[in-house]
Design an enzyme around this catalytic site. Structure first.
Site, mmCIF file in Angstrom:
data_model
loop_
_atom_site.group_PDB
_atom_site.id
_atom_site.type_symbol
_atom_site.label_atom_id
_atom_site.label_comp_id
_atom_site.label_asym_id
_atom_site.label_seq_id
_atom_site.Cartn_x
_atom_site.Cartn_y
_atom_site.Cartn_z
ATOM 1 N N LEU A 123 0.828 -1.212 0.000
ATOM 2 C CA LEU A 123 0.000 0.000 0.000
ATOM 3 C C LEU A 123 0.857 1.255 0.000
ATOM 4 C CD1 LEU A 123 -2.688 -0.696 2.750
ATOM 5 C CD2 LEU A 123 -3.038 -0.672 0.279
ATOM 6 N N HIS A 124 0.450 2.243 -0.774
ATOM 7 C CA HIS A 124 1.146 3.540 -0.738
ATOM 8 C C HIS A 124 0.176 4.635 -1.133
ATOM 9 C CE1 HIS A 124 1.728 1.660 -4.693
ATOM 10 N NE2 HIS A 124 1.684 2.880 -5.202
ATOM 11 N N PHE A 125 0.168 5.675 -0.329
ATOM 12 C CA PHE A 125 -0.660 6.840 -0.626
ATOM 13 C C PHE A 125 0.106 7.797 -1.524
ATOM 14 C CE2 PHE A 125 -4.509 6.806 2.006
ATOM 15 C CZ PHE A 125 -4.276 5.657 2.753
#
Ligand SMILES: [Zn+2]
Length: 166
Positions: A123-125
């Site tokens: 996950l990465h914003f």
């Protein structure tokens, strides 16, 4: 985000569609190599999460906030990771604001390859500074190498800006 014209992303998109092995996760690689932060364009390390410049940005100043741990679902994030992701997004908004004076931001998370996630297992914003009319500007002037050449400079400028907002 998908409306932005970003031709320098094409080699990246070709590359990630070829990569299907789980060990090809650059977030894990960067998380484990603090001595290479400058080379890897890691801007900031927190306790459980870190910030890295996107090498294939939609706009100048496009950064990514990710946990150190390889987690592909929001439900798997620890309370510490959840809190720190938000703290780092706020910090980066302030640093980008100081440095680039954008008129807006896109902040978001792509879950799954169908949603546009390049590394769906980690996950990465995204946080992207935006300016009125930047789409038109990018379309008319952007060349494949314009933004990547500026990444090292942006990395050090962002670190300076962070020292003023922390
Ligand atoms: Zn990973």
């Amino acid at each position: 985000m998908g409306l932005l014209w970003a031709p320098w992303r094409i080699p990246y998109l070709r590359k990630i569609t070829r990569q299907s092995k789980p060990d090809a996760c650059f977030f894990c690689e960067y998380a484990a190599s603090p001595k290479k932060d400058k080379k890897n364009l890691v801007v900031l390390r927190g306790k459980a999460c870190f910030v890295v410049l996107n090498r294939f940005p939609y706009t100048g100043g496009h950064v990514l906030v990710a946990p150190f741990a390889h987690r592909g679902e929001m439900a798997l994030l620890s309370p510490e990771e959840r809190g720190e992701i938000f703290d780092l997004l706020i910090l980066m908004e302030r640093a980008l604001g100081t440095l680039m004076h954008p008129q807006g931001y896109n902040i978001g998370l792509n879950i799954g390859r169908a949603a546009g996630a390049g590394i769906p297992g980690h996950l990465h914003f995204h946080i992207l500074p935006r300016w009125n009319g930047d789409h038109n500007f990018m379309s008319s002037v952007a060349q494949v190498k314009v933004i990547p050449q500026a990444l090292e400079e942006l990395h050090s400028e962002l670190q300076k800006a962070l020292r003023t907002v922390r």
